[in-house]
Design a protein around this motif. Structure first.
Motif, PDB file in Angstrom:
ATOM      1  N   ARG A 308       1.284  -0.759   0.571  1.00 50.16           N
ATOM      2  CA  ARG A 308       0.345   0.039   0.284  1.00 50.16           C
ATOM      3  C   ARG A 308       0.740   1.261  -0.363  1.00 50.16           C
ATOM      4  N   ILE A 309       2.160   1.612   0.945  1.00 49.42           N
ATOM      5  CA  ILE A 309       2.621   2.792   0.848  1.00 49.42           C
ATOM      6  C   ILE A 309       3.147   2.711  -0.973  1.00 49.42           C
ATOM      7  N   ILE A 310       3.963   1.392  -1.330  1.00 47.54           N
ATOM      8  CA  ILE A 310       4.344   1.108  -2.713  1.00 47.54           C
ATOM      9  C   ILE A 310       4.055   2.066  -3.960  1.00 47.54           C
ATOM     10  N   LYS A 311       2.456   1.987  -3.198  1.00 51.20           N
ATOM     11  CA  LYS A 311       1.303   2.254  -3.890  1.00 51.20           C
ATOM     12  C   LYS A 311       1.054   3.458  -4.275  1.00 51.20           C
ATOM     13  N   GLN A 312       1.191   4.464  -2.834  1.00 52.74           N
ATOM     14  CA  GLN A 312       1.327   6.024  -2.565  1.00 52.74           C
ATOM     15  C   GLN A 312       2.097   6.362  -2.999  1.00 52.74           C
ATOM     16  N   VAL A 313       3.400   6.127  -3.719  1.00 56.95           N
ATOM     17  CA  VAL A 313       4.673   6.446  -3.937  1.00 56.95           C
ATOM     18  C   VAL A 313       5.000   6.531  -5.687  1.00 56.95           C
ATOM     19  N   LYS A 314       3.399   5.358  -6.175  1.00 57.48           N
ATOM     20  CA  LYS A 314       3.820   5.322  -7.202  1.00 57.48           C
ATOM     21  C   LYS A 314       2.728   6.641  -7.657  1.00 57.48           C
TER      22      LYS A 314
END
Length: 517
Positions: A308-314
């Motif tokens: 989920r954190i990586i999705k936000q970074v993307k």
């Protein structure tokens, strides 16, 4: 004399200056730290735990096979954020040199070094460093001091105490806050790089997981710890992470600390030694299987929340420009105790009312192929998975780096990435930038050093000298014997003597540092 040279190094002043690099193009930094996770717990490090998000970072980035922490949470976290061995900055003791708890004023934390490069810094999760995040350069913080995943002892948001929401679960709360501040960053500070320090509290004891996560793992561990350990050894070899032999199970090695009175409440299903699985009673097998199931469920939840954190970074169009580091603060834990809110034998295992610890048997599995556990300076206590992901600058996707590294290297590495050059320091950083190893393996004969609760070690090149609290020095050639199975101390007494002097020289350097105002 070596001590004269040490003192000469200390008589300089601390400053930071930006290099000629365009700091507006400095990469974002996402540093993900987990708690009490073993070397082979991840899928990409030979384990059976499902970690597709982390495995993807490894397959498109780098995996380090010889990266070290400080064998326990507090000294590791002090080193990660300060760039110094914990003993240099009063965060751990060695011999007669007692850690007083408060860092000297010259030992700033990473966010303050990053300010000149325009970075905004965010903290989410565990702390275990003196002071609080908001007073040490972080712009936003969620501080969790917990008795368990469901019940934080203290919860601070930006320095102010808050009450946990209904359904609180620490791993999700850490990710929620990390995402929240990244959204704020995009809305108000998109022109600046960010440093996000995400410090999950899992899978540290007590073993507590969401029911759906436990159910997802199922009966995977019904086969027992002997079978799982052998499977992990095969997985490590298949991935090319380890050379040498698998260490023998230390059947007499119990928990490092005595909480025998507290253990009585856990019942007859608990065992304090890694005895062969088939020698357990059926009740013991059932109890032990459940513990590893919960441990795996906690790690799988970390993977879900990291996604989920990586999705936000993307979503911020920042993924290509973000360097992601992933590691554990120490090896898996053989500790066994009941504390905090206590253990209710009638509560469902893994629920808020239960208080279970992994114990030395499953910890031996989690630390495959190594010996010992958290607190010890042997590889099982101090060697961690370490993953680096940086799409624009790592061309050898999925490569394994045999370059040795240590958590003292993280500050120099991140400052290097940020385009910051350390000018003159009152006390030089003991670590170095790992940036050259992003391109290829690097060779060096530098000295790495450990000490915690009487467990000591020093590594120089491929040679490692190590001892347990009341034991003798052991000597290993890690190039041929990563699992520390063949003690060469009697065969190479001069090497033992030379490495002992190097260990003692580091202690003397710490002694001189403590005299500084």
């Amino acid at each position: 004399m070596i001590y004269t040279r040490i003192m000469a190094l200390l008589l300089i002043v601390t400053t930071v200056s930006a290099t000629e690099l365009d700091t507006s193009k400095s990469p974002n930094i996402l540093l993900v730290l987990v708690d009490d996770m073993g070397y082979s717990d991840l899928g990409c490090y030979g384990g059976e735990i499902n970690t597709p998000t982390i495995d993807s970072l490894a397959s498109k980035g780098l995996r380090y096979s010889q990266f070290y922490n400080s064998a326990r949470c507090t000294p590791t976290r002090a080193a990660i954020l300060s760039g110094y061995y914990a003993q240099q900055i009063n965060r751990d003791s060695v011999l007669d040199l007692k850690g007083k708890g408060v860092r000297p004023k010259w030992a700033r934390l990473l966010p303050k070094y990053l300010k000149p490069a325009g970075y905004r810094s965010y903290h989410s999760g565990k702390w275990h460093i003196d002071g609080k995040p908001m007073g040490n350069g972080f712009d936003r913080s969620l501080y969790i001091d917990n008795h368990g995943e469901f019940s934080p002892k203290v919860l601070l948001k930006n320095g102010k105490r808050i009450e946990p929401k209904d359904g609180f679960y620490a791993t999700i709360a850490v990710a929620d806050h990390a995402i929240e501040v990244l959204k704020e960053h995009q809305a108000h500070h998109a022109d600046k790089p960010f440093f996000s320090y995400v410090a999950f509290t899992a899978p540290h004891f007590p073993l507590q997981a969401l029911p759906e996560d436990i159910a997802r793992v199922g009966d995977r561990y019904k086969v027992g710890w002997d079978v799982i350990r052998n499977q992990r050894w095969e997985g490590l070899q298949k991935r090319g992470l380890i050379k040498g032999s698998l260490s023998k199970v230390e059947y007499n090695q119990g928990p490092p600390l005595d909480f025998s009175e507290q253990l009585k409440v856990l019942g007859e299903g608990e065992v304090t030694r890694p005895i062969p699985w088939n020698d357990l009673t059926e009740k013991q097998k059932e109890f032990q299987q459940v513990k590893m199931t919960i441990h795996a469920a906690m790690i799988e939840r970390i993977d879900i929340e990291l996604a989920r954190i990586i999705k936000q970074v993307k979503a911020m169009n920042s993924f290509e420009d973000t360097v992601i580091f992933f590691l554990s603060d120490n090896g898996a834990s053989a500790e066994m105790m009941v504390r905090g809110n206590g253990h209710d034998p009638e509560a469902a295992p893994g629920s808020a009312g239960s208080y279970l610890c992994l114990g030395p048997a499953w910890s031996t599995v989690a630390n495959t192929p190594f010996r010992k556990h958290k607190i010890w300076a042997h590889e099982g206590g101090s060697c961690t998975p370490f993953i680096v992901h940086w799409p624009k600058h790592i061309s050898q996707s999925g490569a394994i780096r045999e370059t040795s590294g240590h958590v003292i290297d993280l500050v120099p590495t991140i400052l290097d990435l940020a385009g910051l050059k350390m000018a003159k320091q009152r006390v030089p950083f003991p670590g170095k930038s790992l940036l050259p190893s992003f391109r290829k393996d690097t060779e060096d004969d530098r000295v790495l050093w450990w000490s915690h609760r009487g467990n000591h070690a020093v590594r120089n090149g491929n040679w490692k000298l190590v001892k347990s609290k009341d034991g003798s020095w052991e000597l290993y050639d890690l190039k041929e014997d990563r699992a520390e199975t063949n003690d060469l101390a009697a065969q190479y007494p001069e090497k033992v003597k030379a490495l002992t002097k190097q260990w003692e020289a580091q202690v003397e350097q710490i002694r001189q540092i403590k005299k500084l105002k």
